[in-house]
Design a protein around this motif. Sequence first.
Motif, PDB file in Angstrom:
ATOM      1  N   LEU A 137       0.821  -1.203   0.000  1.00 48.83           N
ATOM      2  CA  LEU A 137       0.000   0.000   0.000  1.00 48.83           C
ATOM      3  C   LEU A 137       0.864   1.266   0.000  1.00 48.83           C
ATOM      4  O   LEU A 137       0.572   2.215  -0.730  1.00 48.83           O
ATOM      5  CB  LEU A 137      -0.944   0.006   1.212  1.00 48.83           C
ATOM      6  CG  LEU A 137      -2.086  -1.017   1.158  1.00 48.83           C
ATOM      7  CD1 LEU A 137      -2.888  -1.007   2.447  1.00 48.83           C
ATOM      8  CD2 LEU A 137      -3.005  -0.752  -0.034  1.00 48.83           C
ATOM      9  N   VAL A 138       1.927   1.282   0.800  1.00 51.56           N
ATOM     10  CA  VAL A 138       2.824   2.438   0.774  1.00 51.56           C
ATOM     11  C   VAL A 138       3.534   2.514  -0.579  1.00 51.56           C
ATOM     12  O   VAL A 138       3.822   3.600  -1.082  1.00 51.56           O
ATOM     13  CB  VAL A 138       3.847   2.378   1.929  1.00 51.56           C
ATOM     14  CG1 VAL A 138       4.834   3.551   1.842  1.00 51.56           C
ATOM     15  CG2 VAL A 138       3.137   2.430   3.277  1.00 51.56           C
ATOM     16  N   SER A 139       3.779   1.347  -1.191  1.00 51.21           N
ATOM     17  CA  SER A 139       4.413   1.335  -2.509  1.00 51.21           C
ATOM     18  C   SER A 139       3.523   1.955  -3.578  1.00 51.21           C
ATOM     19  O   SER A 139       4.016   2.352  -4.640  1.00 51.21           O
ATOM     20  CB  SER A 139       4.782  -0.100  -2.915  1.00 51.21           C
ATOM     21  OG  SER A 139       5.810  -0.609  -2.089  1.00 51.21           O
ATOM     22  N   LEU A 140       2.213   2.041  -3.320  1.00 53.15           N
ATOM     23  CA  LEU A 140       1.329   2.754  -4.241  1.00 53.15           C
ATOM     24  C   LEU A 140       1.782   4.192  -4.431  1.00 53.15           C
ATOM     25  O   LEU A 140       1.645   4.771  -5.509  1.00 53.15           O
ATOM     26  CB  LEU A 140      -0.111   2.745  -3.718  1.00 53.15           C
ATOM     27  CG  LEU A 140      -0.937   1.479  -3.925  1.00 53.15           C
ATOM     28  CD1 LEU A 140      -2.267   1.612  -3.202  1.00 53.15           C
ATOM     29  CD2 LEU A 140      -1.165   1.225  -5.418  1.00 53.15           C
ATOM     30  N   TYR A 141       2.355   4.757  -3.366  1.00 55.78           N
ATOM     31  CA  TYR A 141       2.859   6.133  -3.461  1.00 55.78           C
ATOM     32  C   TYR A 141       4.004   6.219  -4.465  1.00 55.78           C
ATOM     33  O   TYR A 141       4.014   7.099  -5.331  1.00 55.78           O
ATOM     34  CB  TYR A 141       3.324   6.610  -2.077  1.00 55.78           C
ATOM     35  CG  TYR A 141       4.057   7.926  -2.124  1.00 55.78           C
ATOM     36  CD1 TYR A 141       3.357   9.124  -2.232  1.00 55.78           C
ATOM     37  CD2 TYR A 141       5.448   7.981  -2.084  1.00 55.78           C
ATOM     38  CE1 TYR A 141       4.016  10.331  -2.301  1.00 55.78           C
ATOM     39  CE2 TYR A 141       6.117   9.187  -2.155  1.00 55.78           C
ATOM     40  CZ  TYR A 141       5.396  10.355  -2.257  1.00 55.78           C
ATOM     41  OH  TYR A 141       6.053  11.552  -2.336  1.00 55.78           O
ATOM     42  N   GLN A 142       4.963   5.282  -4.364  1.00 54.34           N
ATOM     43  CA  GLN A 142       6.086   5.293  -5.304  1.00 54.34           C
ATOM     44  C   GLN A 142       5.602   4.993  -6.723  1.00 54.34           C
ATOM     45  O   GLN A 142       6.114   5.560  -7.697  1.00 54.34           O
ATOM     46  CB  GLN A 142       7.145   4.277  -4.876  1.00 54.34           C
ATOM     47  CG  GLN A 142       8.361   4.200  -5.785  1.00 54.34           C
ATOM     48  CD  GLN A 142       9.098   5.520  -5.906  1.00 54.34           C
ATOM     49  OE1 GLN A 142       9.094   6.316  -4.968  1.00 54.34           O
ATOM     50  NE2 GLN A 142       9.736   5.763  -7.045  1.00 54.34           N
ATOM     51  N   LEU A 143       4.610   4.107  -6.849  1.00 50.02           N
ATOM     52  CA  LEU A 143       4.028   3.843  -8.166  1.00 50.02           C
ATOM     53  C   LEU A 143       3.424   5.123  -8.735  1.00 50.02           C
ATOM     54  O   LEU A 143       3.610   5.434  -9.917  1.00 50.02           O
ATOM     55  CB  LEU A 143       2.959   2.757  -8.059  1.00 50.02           C
ATOM     56  CG  LEU A 143       2.163   2.478  -9.339  1.00 50.02           C
ATOM     57  CD1 LEU A 143       3.090   1.997 -10.463  1.00 50.02           C
ATOM     58  CD2 LEU A 143       1.062   1.457  -9.077  1.00 50.02           C
ATOM     59  N   ALA A 144       2.725   5.869  -7.892  1.00 54.87           N
ATOM     60  CA  ALA A 144       2.121   7.124  -8.353  1.00 54.87           C
ATOM     61  C   ALA A 144       3.186   8.120  -8.796  1.00 54.87           C
ATOM     62  O   ALA A 144       2.979   8.862  -9.757  1.00 54.87           O
ATOM     63  CB  ALA A 144       1.257   7.720  -7.241  1.00 54.87           C
ATOM     64  N   VAL A 145       4.330   8.134  -8.105  1.00 50.91           N
ATOM     65  CA  VAL A 145       5.431   9.018  -8.506  1.00 50.91           C
ATOM     66  C   VAL A 145       5.904   8.660  -9.916  1.00 50.91           C
ATOM     67  O   VAL A 145       6.083   9.533 -10.773  1.00 50.91           O
ATOM     68  CB  VAL A 145       6.605   8.936  -7.510  1.00 50.91           C
ATOM     69  CG1 VAL A 145       7.817   9.715  -8.035  1.00 50.91           C
ATOM     70  CG2 VAL A 145       6.196   9.478  -6.141  1.00 50.91           C
ATOM     71  N   THR A 146       6.099   7.362 -10.173  1.00 48.39           N
ATOM     72  CA  THR A 146       6.579   6.942 -11.489  1.00 48.39           C
ATOM     73  C   THR A 146       5.530   7.196 -12.569  1.00 48.39           C
ATOM     74  O   THR A 146       5.870   7.544 -13.699  1.00 48.39           O
ATOM     75  CB  THR A 146       6.972   5.454 -11.492  1.00 48.39           C
ATOM     76  OG1 THR A 146       5.827   4.640 -11.239  1.00 48.39           O
ATOM     77  CG2 THR A 146       8.015   5.159 -10.414  1.00 48.39           C
ATOM     78  N   VAL A 147       4.241   7.030 -12.228  1.00 50.78           N
ATOM     79  CA  VAL A 147       3.178   7.348 -13.189  1.00 50.78           C
ATOM     80  C   VAL A 147       3.176   8.849 -13.470  1.00 50.78           C
ATOM     81  O   VAL A 147       2.930   9.285 -14.601  1.00 50.78           O
ATOM     82  CB  VAL A 147       1.806   6.887 -12.658  1.00 50.78           C
ATOM     83  CG1 VAL A 147       0.683   7.373 -13.563  1.00 50.78           C
ATOM     84  CG2 VAL A 147       1.760   5.364 -12.562  1.00 50.78           C
TER      85      VAL A 147
END
Length: 467
Positions: A137-147
Amino acid sequence: MQSTINFGYLIFLSVVAALGGFLFGYDTAVISGTIAQVTQLFQLDALQQGWYVGCALVGSIIGVLFAGILSDKLGRKLTMVISAILFSASALGCALCTDFTQLVVYRIIGGVGIGVVSIVSPLYISEVSVAQYRGRLVSLYQLAVTVGFLGAYLVNYQLLAWSESGALLGVPLLNKIFITEVWRGMLGMETLPAILFFIIIFFIPESPRWLIVRGQERKAINILERIYNSITEATNQLKETQSVLTAETSSEWSLLMKPGILKAVIIGVCIAILGQFMGVNAVLYYGPSIFENAGLSGGDSLFYQVLVGLVNTLTTILALVIIDKVGRKKLVYYGVSGMVVSLILIGLYFLFGDSLNVSSLFLLVFFLFYVFCCAVSICAVVFVLLSEMYPTKVRGLAMSIAGFALWIGTYLIGQLTPWMLQNLTPAGTFFLFAVMCVPYMLIVWKLVPETTGKSLEEIERYWTRSE
């Protein structure tokens, strides 16, 4: 407990907070498509161009310094609202500015928003998550950064193509923003997700752990009950958090100075700053120019930016899926090992590629392999670790200290990379990045506990026991 968790609600809360990461990524990457146009329009010299690129990083450092204090005093939710306002003001200001000074001021405002959201968004996700899902779930933040990175590259590419197509808009202001001075549209398009972020934050609750710290147990238990779908589990979580807080009788700063907690803060600072000197942002920011210097890009650097952004995004999705299964530390071991190999091979290419007539596709393959290894390990893990390492009472403050180190490292590597490429040569620069991977790996191996599957309270007890 797993069967009672309201996973859909958890995803909703996490996605809303992660939208701040998208704004972070967009605001950071969009600058790459505007440099040439802004330089030409305002007749910038080399120092002014560098200031245009770097001013947002200065804003980020300022934002990080205040983010933890704001989130601990005002709450995680209100601090995210503040960051959304900063992003909106920056995007609109950049689109409508009348001179270079105004442009820089609005870029700094956006940078402050980046600094704030880089702390508070992963912090919020960490505090509403349950232990077995917290990593992904916290990795969703890093995914959003890359998106956000990828989104900025695609918007830049599409708007530039549109402006060069000869199209005209009926409204003079819109024609200026999207056609004749298209860099304004590139920067201004951030307004749409920023306003969406501002609106949707009001549909999520405050962090229950922050509410417990503030003595608002009734509100906290209602939120926890909705997360766990069980009054029993919600009550147990409330009691566990309260039991840890009861032992924390010191003030925030004195608690931060306790040996075990101070050790965690120092480790977080080392992880944050060393990660930058392993070449992460140097590769993402200067990758197109490195391709061009190697004779690979053929003048179409935007295409390679999109390619790097796509690999970065897809790999982050993979990391999100496996981080809670493989574990934080194993991902670092595997990923950083791959980074070392790819960095050495890239360095060897620059040393011997011409003399051995090695195809420039070799550089592209290992460049993308480096991005893959980086995205699946340190990029995915760093915000997860920083968001879960510290006690609830000082989590915002401690994350600000680690975040400050991260942004200082980002600023330094942004300033030093051109110098290193020129004076150390590209080969020497990539060999240096490979060497810097070694202390990072050692710190994670020897000093960082495996936090996968552990509650925030269990992690906190680990550090306080080591005092």
